[in-house]
Design an enzyme around this catalytic site. Structure first.
Site, PDB file in Angstrom:
ATOM      1  N   SER A 108      -0.801   0.377  -8.411  1.00  0.00           N
ATOM      2  CA  SER A 108      -1.748  -0.688  -8.094  1.00  0.00           C
ATOM      3  C   SER A 108      -3.105  -0.075  -7.782  1.00  0.00           C
ATOM      4  O   SER A 108      -3.188   1.069  -7.321  1.00  0.00           O
ATOM      5  CB  SER A 108      -1.260  -1.472  -6.867  1.00  0.00           C
ATOM      6  OG  SER A 108      -2.280  -2.313  -6.359  1.00  0.00           O
ATOM      7  N   TYR A 121       1.358  -1.794   1.758  1.00  0.00           N
ATOM      8  CA  TYR A 121       1.708  -1.900   0.331  1.00  0.00           C
ATOM      9  C   TYR A 121       0.926  -0.850  -0.455  1.00  0.00           C
ATOM     10  O   TYR A 121       1.488  -0.139  -1.290  1.00  0.00           O
ATOM     11  CB  TYR A 121       1.365  -3.307  -0.158  1.00  0.00           C
ATOM     12  CG  TYR A 121       1.476  -3.504  -1.652  1.00  0.00           C
ATOM     13  CD1 TYR A 121       2.706  -3.757  -2.242  1.00  0.00           C
ATOM     14  CD2 TYR A 121       0.347  -3.465  -2.454  1.00  0.00           C
ATOM     15  CE1 TYR A 121       2.807  -3.951  -3.616  1.00  0.00           C
ATOM     16  CE2 TYR A 121       0.440  -3.664  -3.828  1.00  0.00           C
ATOM     17  CZ  TYR A 121       1.669  -3.907  -4.403  1.00  0.00           C
ATOM     18  OH  TYR A 121       1.756  -4.096  -5.757  1.00  0.00           O
TER      19      TYR A 121
END
Length: 200
Positions: A108, A121
């Site tokens: 990501s 995250y």
């Protein structure tokens, strides 16, 4: 991209794509299928024959708390799904990987600068960058290992960010648009293909 313009780079090959029932994972699985691969919608408990491509896409984000306020149960889930599962998947698949095989981790953009609300995250996605580099050395030259780090892509998983009307995410990007699941699938398919045979 029109389906008629998609090539057949994975004819006769077997590709495993985790978390592929929707979003980015679905588009990746669809792309491999359109290019001729036999696509396995993966479970770690599944038994495999020969494997040419593994795409590790599974992820969870059970908390939007600051790192030091994140509950231990959420920390465990983040590490279990975002990092440990990726390692165990490759551990299970590795005996079946063919010469010239390819692994692609889906990380990501948050891996590079974990943002508020996605900090933990982001940290787990940063771990995938390190895992990619370590496994590229450990598994080469037989297997190439790469990573795709999607930016903001409107999916069910990311809707709390992409649907937030107070953010103009398009304006923060150089191309002035959000990415699509098809964009991510195209990048993944390229990295997994023989066209990227010198990229690891």
């Amino acid at each position: 991209m029109e389906k008629s313009k998609i090539g057949r780079r994975f004819e006769g090959k077997v590709a495993i794509v985790t978390a592929s029932t929707q979003g980015i994972g679905f588009s990746i699985a669809e792309r491999f299928g359109l290019e001729g691969a036999s696509v396995v919608i993966s479970s770690r408990r599944q038994k495999y024959g020969k494997i040419d491509v593994v795409v590790s896409n599974a992820a969870a984000n059970p908390s939007v708390d600051a790192i030091l306020k994140t509950q231990e149960s959420a920390l465990d889930k983040l590490w279990e799904i975002n990092v440990k599962t990726a390692i165990l998947l490759i551990k299970d698949a590795s005996p079946h990987l063919t010469e010239g095989s390819s692994i692609v981790f889906i990380s990501s953009i948050s891996a590079f600068q974990p943002p508020t609300g996605l900090a933990m995250y982001g940290v787990t996605k940063t771990a995938l960058l390190g895992l990619t580099k370590a496994l590229a050395t450990e598994m080469g030259p037989r297997t190439r290992v790469n990573c795709v780090a999607p930016g903001f892509v409107p999916t069910h998983f990311a809707e709390f960010i992409t649907n937030n009307e107070t953010m103009s995410l398009e304006e923060t990007t150089s191309l002035k648009r959000l990415g699509t699941t098809e964009d991510m699938a195209a990048a993944t398919a390229f990295l997994a293909s023989d066209e990227a045979s010198y990229i690891t």
